[in-house]
Motif scaffolding. Structure first.
Motif, PDB file in Angstrom:
ATOM      1  N   SER A 126       0.856  -1.184   0.000  1.00  0.00           N
ATOM      2  CA  SER A 126       0.000   0.000   0.000  1.00  0.00           C
ATOM      3  C   SER A 126       0.890   1.231   0.000  1.00  0.00           C
ATOM      4  CB  SER A 126      -0.909   0.020   1.230  1.00  0.00           C
ATOM      5  OG  SER A 126      -0.142   0.209   2.407  1.00  0.00           O
ATOM      6  N   LEU A 127       0.331   2.380  -0.336  1.00  0.00           N
ATOM      7  CA  LEU A 127       1.137   3.605  -0.391  1.00  0.00           C
ATOM      8  C   LEU A 127       1.735   3.936   0.970  1.00  0.00           C
ATOM      9  CD1 LEU A 127      -1.049   5.880  -2.717  1.00  0.00           C
ATOM     10  CD2 LEU A 127       1.130   4.772  -3.259  1.00  0.00           C
ATOM     11  N   ALA A 128       0.917   3.801   2.027  1.00  0.00           N
ATOM     12  CA  ALA A 128       1.414   4.113   3.367  1.00  0.00           C
ATOM     13  C   ALA A 128       2.534   3.164   3.774  1.00  0.00           C
ATOM     14  CB  ALA A 128       0.267   4.038   4.373  1.00  0.00           C
ATOM     15  N   ALA A 129       2.327   1.861   3.515  1.00  0.00           N
ATOM     16  CA  ALA A 129       3.348   0.878   3.883  1.00  0.00           C
ATOM     17  C   ALA A 129       4.630   1.090   3.097  1.00  0.00           C
ATOM     18  CB  ALA A 129       2.814  -0.535   3.652  1.00  0.00           C
ATOM     19  N   ARG A 130       4.509   1.415   1.819  1.00  0.00           N
ATOM     20  CA  ARG A 130       5.707   1.647   1.006  1.00  0.00           C
ATOM     21  C   ARG A 130       6.462   2.890   1.477  1.00  0.00           C
ATOM     22  NH1 ARG A 130       6.324  -1.147  -3.917  1.00  0.00           N
ATOM     23  NH2 ARG A 130       4.678  -2.667  -4.306  1.00  0.00           N
ATOM     24  N   ALA A 131       5.748   3.898   1.951  1.00  0.00           N
ATOM     25  CA  ALA A 131       6.410   5.098   2.463  1.00  0.00           C
ATOM     26  C   ALA A 131       7.208   4.771   3.722  1.00  0.00           C
ATOM     27  CB  ALA A 131       5.377   6.178   2.749  1.00  0.00           C
ATOM     28  N   ILE A 132       6.601   3.990   4.612  1.00  0.00           N
ATOM     29  CA  ILE A 132       7.315   3.590   5.827  1.00  0.00           C
ATOM     30  C   ILE A 132       8.512   2.711   5.474  1.00  0.00           C
ATOM     31  CG2 ILE A 132       7.113   2.224   7.936  1.00  0.00           C
ATOM     32  CD1 ILE A 132       4.166   3.110   8.053  1.00  0.00           C
ATOM     33  N   SER A 133       8.325   1.818   4.506  1.00  0.00           N
ATOM     34  CA  SER A 133       9.413   0.927   4.104  1.00  0.00           C
ATOM     35  C   SER A 133      10.599   1.693   3.549  1.00  0.00           C
ATOM     36  CB  SER A 133       8.905  -0.073   3.059  1.00  0.00           C
ATOM     37  OG  SER A 133       7.930  -0.921   3.606  1.00  0.00           O
ATOM     38  N   ALA A 134      10.326   2.763   2.796  1.00  0.00           N
ATOM     39  CA  ALA A 134      11.415   3.553   2.228  1.00  0.00           C
ATOM     40  C   ALA A 134      12.297   4.133   3.326  1.00  0.00           C
ATOM     41  CB  ALA A 134      10.841   4.670   1.358  1.00  0.00           C
ATOM     42  N   ALA A 135      11.682   4.502   4.458  1.00  0.00           N
ATOM     43  CA  ALA A 135      12.458   5.039   5.574  1.00  0.00           C
ATOM     44  C   ALA A 135      13.191   3.947   6.339  1.00  0.00           C
ATOM     45  CB  ALA A 135      11.530   5.807   6.521  1.00  0.00           C
ATOM     46  N   LEU A 136      12.617   2.741   6.362  1.00  0.00           N
ATOM     47  CA  LEU A 136      13.205   1.654   7.137  1.00  0.00           C
ATOM     48  C   LEU A 136      14.325   0.922   6.408  1.00  0.00           C
ATOM     49  CD1 LEU A 136       9.977   0.088   8.702  1.00  0.00           C
ATOM     50  CD2 LEU A 136      11.740   1.409   9.885  1.00  0.00           C
ATOM     51  N   LYS A 137      14.327   0.936   5.086  1.00  0.00           N
ATOM     52  CA  LYS A 137      15.314   0.162   4.329  1.00  0.00           C
ATOM     53  C   LYS A 137      16.761   0.525   4.676  1.00  0.00           C
ATOM     54  CE  LYS A 137      12.576  -1.154   0.291  1.00  0.00           C
ATOM     55  NZ  LYS A 137      12.349  -0.936  -1.166  1.00  0.00           N
ATOM     56  N   PRO A 138      17.158   1.807   4.682  1.00  0.00           N
ATOM     57  CA  PRO A 138      18.565   2.096   5.007  1.00  0.00           C
ATOM     58  C   PRO A 138      18.946   1.697   6.427  1.00  0.00           C
ATOM     59  CG  PRO A 138      17.292   4.130   4.786  1.00  0.00           C
ATOM     60  CD  PRO A 138      16.431   3.016   4.282  1.00  0.00           C
TER      61      PRO A 138
END
Length: 369
Positions: A126-138
């Motif tokens: 989902s858009l919200a989950a992908r936004a959080i994931s982008a911050a968590l990946k690094p």
């Protein structure tokens, strides 16, 4: 000083819980910690993190953004080594005190699917989950650089670890209690009636009734081969699967929440198991083989490693009827003794020996090697 075993959260059942249980048996003197313990008494003497005392305890999606910080603020502990059983962020674990600087090892079920491969996990798509994931990946990639060594539960996951975390991983397949599937069965009268009412030959699907488990593909295999289908499990897709089964032209039976004994009986009675999802490893195919039953498995994912094409089953790429028809025919030629022999490669004793050697080699604990 003994070691510390850390795990994400604990529930009453699940593949990662089976691994945790075997780790506890392999290292009985090790301390244990998880985010929260909702195992209903299956696991005892397990410490919990501060998340267990919050309303986030049973809401994994809402708790997810807080997990990395919680794993970095663990209390002071004494230990010689840490072993993290990780499928989300348990590999981030950092204790205070002497345990802060000891070797940290990771048994990786996968890098968090809803962070790194949301296309394979609808929870992250989902858009919200992908936004959080982008911050968590690094953050996740930096934490994955910390462990002394990483073990992956399949070659498929080792490749994902190399791609997402830029780390090498040793492959240690998860444990399966192979002997249990050859042990004598005791069924209740009701369970025996359920079993007796099923067709003499059928293709079997076993899983939660959710979309990504692809139980519709089991029905498709039945249509391709002209064989009846039995689906065992429960979940939100049950009504939809019943509707498909009622209109597809072949017998389709659903067995709701079979007991462990009835499940083992279904494995033994089935002509073949059909396993369509792309899984990190996939314990169900090994359970079927331990019962002497061949498997039609996805050619992508961990099941393609356990199921040997042309020996203990068949691999499927397109899941179209022509390919399915041929795959079912190949699988039905498999010999039960070959299936059982292959399943023994994944027995609990094999896992225990390899994980003890892994910890011994990388934590400098010579008694474990």
């Amino acid at each position: 000083m003994p070691g510390l075993i850390v795990h994400e959260w604990l529930e009453a059942s699940g593949g990662s819980e089976n691994v945790f249980e075997t780790l506890v048996d392999a290292f009985p003197d090790a301390g244990r910690l998880c985010l929260w313990n909702d195992s209903g008494g299956r696991f005892t003497d397990v410490d919990e993190t501060i998340l267990a005392r919050t309303p986030l305890r049973r809401n994994k999606a809402l708790a997810l953004p807080f997990m990395p910080a919680v794993w970095r603020s663990l209390p002071e502990r004494d230990a010689d080594w840490i072993l993290a059983s990780s499928h989300v962020f348990a590999h981030h674990a950092r204790f205070g005190g002497p345990a802060r600087d000891v070797p940290k090892l990771v048994y990786a079920h996968t890098p968090a699917r809803y962070v790194w491969v949301p296309e394979l996990d609808q929870r992250g798509d989902s858009l919200a989950a992908r936004a959080i994931s982008a911050a968590l990946k690094p953050i996740d990639r930096r934490r994955a650089a910390e462990p002394t060594a990483i073990a992956a539960n399949s070659r498929y996951i080792a490749a994902r670890i190399a791609e997402k975390w830029d780390r090498e991983a040793e492959v240690i397949y998860p444990p399966v209690d192979v002997g249990a599937f050859a042990a004598p069965l005791t069924l209740t009268d009701d369970e025996q009636r359920i079993l007796d009412a099923l067709p003499s030959e059928f293709l079997l699907g076993v899983s939660r009734f959710v979309p990504y488990k692809r139980l519709d593909a089991v029905i498709e295999a039945g249509l391709a081969s002209g064989m009846p289908v039995v689906l065992a499990g429960a979940g939100p897709e049950e009504r939809h699967l019943r509707e498909i089964g009622a209109s597809c032209g072949i017998p389709v039976e659903l067995v709701h929440r079979p007991s462990y004994s009835l499940l083992r009986a279904l494995y033994r009675r089935a002509s073949a198991l059909v396993f369509a999802p792309v899984e990190d490893f996939g314990i169900v195919p090994v359970e079927a083989m331990a019962s002497g039953t061949p498997v039609i498995a996805n050619a992508v994912g961990g099941a393609s490693e356990s199921v040997i094409e042309g020996v203990t089953g068949a691999h499927v790429t397109t899941w179209k009827r022509g390919e399915l028809r041929e795959a079912v025919a190949r699988a039905l030629e498999a010999r039960p003794q070959d299936c059982i022999a292959r399943a023994e490669d994944f027995d609990t004793c094999v896992f225990t020996s390899r994980i003890r050697s892994f910890v011994g080699a990388h934590a400098g604990v010579s008694a474990l090697v």
